[in-house]
Write a protein that holds these residues in place. Structure first.
Motif, short mmCIF file in Angstrom:
data_model
loop_
_atom_site.label_atom_id
_atom_site.label_comp_id
_atom_site.label_asym_id
_atom_site.label_seq_id
_atom_site.Cartn_x
_atom_site.Cartn_y
_atom_site.Cartn_z
N GLY A 1 0.83 -1.20 0.00
CA GLY A 1 0.00 0.00 0.00
C GLY A 1 0.87 1.24 0.00
O GLY A 1 2.10 1.16 0.03
N LYS A 2 0.22 2.38 -0.06
CA LYS A 2 0.95 3.64 -0.06
C LYS A 2 0.86 4.28 1.32
O LYS A 2 -0.23 4.54 1.82
CB LYS A 2 0.34 4.58 -1.11
N ARG A 3 2.01 4.50 1.94
CA ARG A 3 2.03 5.22 3.22
C ARG A 3 2.25 6.70 2.93
O ARG A 3 2.83 7.06 1.91
CB ARG A 3 3.16 4.71 4.12
N THR A 4 1.81 7.53 3.83
CA THR A 4 1.98 8.97 3.66
C THR A 4 3.03 9.46 4.65
O THR A 4 3.33 8.77 5.63
CB THR A 4 0.66 9.70 3.91
N PRO A 5 3.58 10.65 4.41
CA PRO A 5 4.51 11.20 5.40
C PRO A 5 3.78 11.35 6.74
O PRO A 5 2.57 11.56 6.77
CB PRO A 5 4.87 12.59 4.84
N GLY A 6 4.52 11.25 7.81
CA GLY A 6 3.90 11.35 9.12
C GLY A 6 3.38 12.75 9.41
O GLY A 6 3.94 13.75 8.96
N ILE A 7 2.29 12.81 10.13
CA ILE A 7 1.83 14.09 10.68
C ILE A 7 1.19 13.79 12.03
O ILE A 7 0.32 12.93 12.13
CB ILE A 7 0.85 14.82 9.73
N GLY A 8 1.70 14.45 13.05
CA GLY A 8 1.16 14.24 14.40
C GLY A 8 0.97 15.59 15.06
O GLY A 8 1.82 16.47 14.95
N ILE A 9 -0.17 15.77 15.69
CA ILE A 9 -0.49 17.08 16.27
C ILE A 9 -0.94 16.91 17.71
O ILE A 9 -1.75 16.05 18.01
CB ILE A 9 -1.60 17.79 15.45
N TYR A 10 -0.38 17.73 18.60
CA TYR A 10 -0.87 17.83 19.97
C TYR A 10 -1.68 19.11 20.05
O TYR A 10 -1.17 20.19 19.75
CB TYR A 10 0.29 17.97 20.96
N PHE A 11 -2.91 19.00 20.53
CA PHE A 11 -3.76 20.19 20.60
C PHE A 11 -3.61 20.90 21.94
O PHE A 11 -4.59 21.26 22.59
CB PHE A 11 -5.21 19.82 20.28
N THR A 12 -2.37 21.05 22.33
CA THR A 12 -2.04 21.86 23.50
C THR A 12 -2.00 23.32 23.07
O THR A 12 -2.19 23.65 21.91
CB THR A 12 -0.65 21.44 24.01
N ALA B 1 3.32 20.14 16.54
CA ALA B 1 3.11 19.31 15.36
C ALA B 1 4.44 18.78 14.85
O ALA B 1 5.42 19.52 14.78
CB ALA B 1 2.40 20.10 14.25
N CYS B 2 4.47 17.49 14.55
CA CYS B 2 5.62 16.87 13.90
C CYS B 2 5.18 16.45 12.50
O CYS B 2 4.12 15.85 12.34
CB CYS B 2 6.08 15.63 14.66
N VAL B 3 6.01 16.75 11.52
CA VAL B 3 5.65 16.46 10.14
C VAL B 3 6.83 15.76 9.47
O VAL B 3 7.98 16.16 9.66
CB VAL B 3 5.35 17.76 9.36
N GLY B 4 6.52 14.76 8.66
CA GLY B 4 7.58 14.05 7.94
C GLY B 4 8.54 13.41 8.92
O GLY B 4 8.13 12.82 9.92
N SER B 5 9.83 13.53 8.64
CA SER B 5 10.84 12.96 9.54
C SER B 5 11.10 13.91 10.69
O SER B 5 11.40 15.08 10.47
CB SER B 5 12.15 12.73 8.79
N VAL B 6 11.01 13.41 11.91
CA VAL B 6 11.41 14.23 13.04
C VAL B 6 12.95 14.30 13.07
O VAL B 6 13.63 13.53 12.41
CB VAL B 6 10.86 13.67 14.37
N TYR B 7 13.45 15.24 13.85
CA TYR B 7 14.89 15.48 13.88
C TYR B 7 15.68 14.22 14.22
O TYR B 7 16.68 13.90 13.59
CB TYR B 7 15.20 16.59 14.89
N SER B 8 15.20 13.47 15.22
CA SER B 8 15.98 12.32 15.70
C SER B 8 16.08 11.21 14.66
O SER B 8 16.92 10.33 14.77
CB SER B 8 15.37 11.77 16.99
N ALA B 9 15.21 11.24 13.66
CA ALA B 9 15.24 10.20 12.63
C ALA B 9 16.21 10.56 11.51
O ALA B 9 16.39 9.79 10.57
CB ALA B 9 13.84 10.00 12.06
#
Lengths: 463, 463
Positions: free
Chosen positions: B341-352, B357-365
């Motif tokens: 299947g096709k995966r998409t770039p990551g997107i994660g959001i904290y509604f604080t 928000a982290c998008v695509g590759s985070v720094y540690s990766a």
């Protein structure tokens, strides 16, 4: 009379003029900035910045009104004095201040103040006391509010966006003349801050959108909140005790006579070029009496004159003025060689509530036979439901053959943000299918955009 | 004991399981959904939706507190009963309701309720009363809050995200165990709604970001508002009159003993697969005791078993569960053929507040040697200044050789929206130069994003 001969004369020291100056200054010492009226950009002085500070306050007042739905039983008092103090202080310190400090860094030998007028194609008169002969001229003199003849006798007493942010408190009542961006943003904000406000239209058009369903939705939505009289014209305006008495004749023949403490004239802006004796410039003028120009070079005809920013009377937007100032400068430097700049897809935002955003090609600029349209209502969005903010709708316009997104009209919460994602897609010629490969987080306002794009994709596949 | 033989067994009827069901149902009648516990997705029941309704209320309370800056002198009372009534009512009607209505449309012959456990690689036991033999199995049984041993004896009385939205009023005080997304979102919201709240960390990490400067900025910013004890562990938890007494030993040896009316356990979630006797499944398990799988097929090893959604314990996000359910179904249908299947770039959001928000590759990766980083603080943004909301910063990570945007960490107002524009750019492999060709409207929050990208472009050109 003193005469100065320069390679470049730049008329106007706002966003466009300063942008042009910064580019040309790298090429030559032989240039002159000519400024009429107060320094500081329209945006910072009387436009984007003060209006958005006003709206930040009125949005909060409005949110408190709706709080009991969420379990927040609030009330508030509007402190109009503090509101205007904040606007005037932050405007001076944070926004205009930066512009003025930059202007101060420019050596005085490059600056002169006064009203420039054409004497011939290369010669400008400045206030009758200076003559400037320039090889190339950049027109960046901005625009001013248009005032209809019926209001002209009262001009000193009425408000425009030039004066409304100089108030020291809110009035009790205000008439707003116009239904465009300034009228709607300021009119709605004053209404929400407790000012008894009426907005008067002229042709029945409201806001930015060009699709009839969008126009209709905006009018219905805004009329639910605001006192709007959409069609007709003012026939009389006189000063009375504590304000003004206005007479307005609606298109269906009803005469409305009402008094207001203040009247805000917000019925469009006119280029300041109209005060420059353009008829002596030798430039080819259009129906409006403004120079014809090429938007890719900002060159007026084949001449040595270039135009940029609000002076064109076409795209009165900060980011366009910024781009155009640079394009005009680069073209002027290259002249007589032909150098085209890069224009970006359009993006225009009204910071009303709901917001309005137009991106790329608006509906009226497209051939209905060549597009499919995707549409979604904001009340379909999970996040809009969470905010209990269900007003508005959006449309996306897609090329029927290629599937490429051409434009969008967005009316609702989050329009300004969706506009940026959509304009990136348009800039890069993405198809709806390609755009829909992006993940959309849940629950976000952007899910409505996904809905509209998905409908367009579905219709594309059927067509 | 009854035995049913089916082609497909789907364990779990949440976002992932229903997604898989809708795909497989088109292929065959021979399938069975096995559901343990309440129907309705984690998102709608106890996750995204109720938490965002809570935050809509707490954001308003917080905005009123800051209103006098804008000239809006407000005050408010939190009506906790109405707040929870609204959450529970809208959750039932608008969010869970839709899921349940969809589940109701599924013929009962396709559904069975109970706890499924592996007996062997193809055989499942359901509550000891039904045996299911399946050619292919899709694991979509979600996750549950992790509760540390020290709290286990009190489990019936403590809160998790499963129970916190069932309250009928706000408590006076609350301890929050954890500094992840649920802890921060709910902890900050309760604090802003007047609950005396302490958040207890464990390792000192807070929130989502992986760059040390981002971690530091988040901790400093959140500690300015919230009572946060970042490092240590709970050694004792007992019931007392009107609540709980907790003992926490900080990493530097300080013992803290405090009492709270409620305790919210929000220290991560664990896959419900752990209750399925996986050791009998024949699947290859990883260090965590969970099946190894290929994220492009969601297949566990080379087996006939597929996994999706929160059950993986990897990406507990609605949109990932949605995608994974479909990928797992398509792979299962293709099996034994291999279908990616096709995966998409990551997107994660904290509604604080500020949002994260982290998008695509985070720094540690990423390999720090292979990237350039652009950075901007939110207080550089004109719109952030207008809102007087200056907290936070953002970073963008760009491939040094190609100039392609790889990822971003965004902390501040508008993070959720910039995340969508950035993820579209990442999905399409755009370079920073290409992204910066888009117009950015003025004044918008997105101008800070432009600032960070511009810095990255500048550094790219220098490198």
């Amino acid at each position: 009379m003193e005469t100065r001969e320069v390679e470049y004369a730049i008329i106007g020291v706002g966003t466009a003029g300063l942008g042009a100056f910064s580019r040309i200054r790298k090429q030559t010492d032989s240039l002159l900035l000519i400024q009429h009226g107060p320094y500081g950009t329209t945006c910072a002085r009387v436009g984007c910045m003060p209006s958005k500070m006003l709206i930040a306050a009125s949005d909060l007042a409005h949110a408190i009104e709706g709080g009991s739905f969420f379990g927040i039983d609030g009330n508030y008092q509007v402190n109009g004095k503090r509101l205007f103090e904040r606007i005037q202080k932050d405007r001076a310190e944070k926004f205009v201040g930066g512009v003025l400090r930059y202007v101060d860094t420019i050596d005085n030998k490059f600056k002169v103040e006064g009203q420039a007028r054409f004497l011939d194609s290369h010669t400008l008169d400045v206030d009758g006391r200076l003559r400037v002969k320039a090889e190339k001229i950049i027109l960046a003199c901005g625009s001013s509010p248009y005032v209809a003849p019926v209001f002209e006798p009262l001009l000193q007493d009425l408000d425009t966006s030039d004066t409304i942010f100089e108030l020291d408190d809110l009035p009790r009542s205000m008439a707003v003349v116009g239904l465009g961006v300034i009228a709607l943003e300021i009119g709605q904000a004053f209404h929400r801050l407790g000012v008894q406000t009426t907005l008067y239209g002229h042709t029945g058009r409201i806001g930015a959108f060009t699709h009839p369903d969008m126009q209709k939705d905006v009018m219905q939505t805004m009329q639910q909140e605001l006192d709007i009289i959409p069609r007709g014209e003012f026939t009389r305006a006189v000063k009375v005790k504590d304000g003004f008495e206005l007479t307005y004749l609606t298109t269906d023949g009803k005469e409305i006579i009402r008094s207001y403490e203040r009247v805000l004239i917000a019925s469009g802006r006119r280029s300041n070029l109209r005060t420059m004796d353009l008829e002596k410039s030798g430039l080819i003028l259009d129906d409006r009496g403004l120079p014809q120009y090429d938007p890719l070079t900002m060159q007026c005809g084949n001449s040595h004159v270039f135009i940029s920013g609000d002076a064109t009377e076409d795209l009165p937007l900060w980011h366009e003025a910024y781009i155009e100032g640079r394009i005009a400068a680069d073209s002027a430097v290259a002249f007589p060689a032909h150098k085209e700049g890069k224009r970006t897809p359009g993006i225009g935002i009204y910071f009303t509530d709901p917001q309005m955003a137009c991106v790329g090609s608006v509906y009226s600029a497209l051939d209905p036979e060549q597009i499919v349209m995707g549409q979604a209502r904001m009340d379909s969005g999970p996040r809009h439901k969470i905010y209990n903010d269900l007003k508005g709708m959006m449309q996306v316009y897609v090329d029927k053959n290629s599937g490429i997104l051409l434009g969008a009209e967005v009316f609702g919460r989050g329009a300004e943000h969706m506009a940026h994602t959509l304009v990136l897609a348009i800039e890069h010629g993405l198809t709806v299918g390609e755009i829909l490969q992006m993940p959309v987080y849940h629950p976000t306002l952007e899910e409505v955009m996904k809905g509209a794009l998905t409908m367009a994709l579905f219709r594309l596949r059927k067509s």
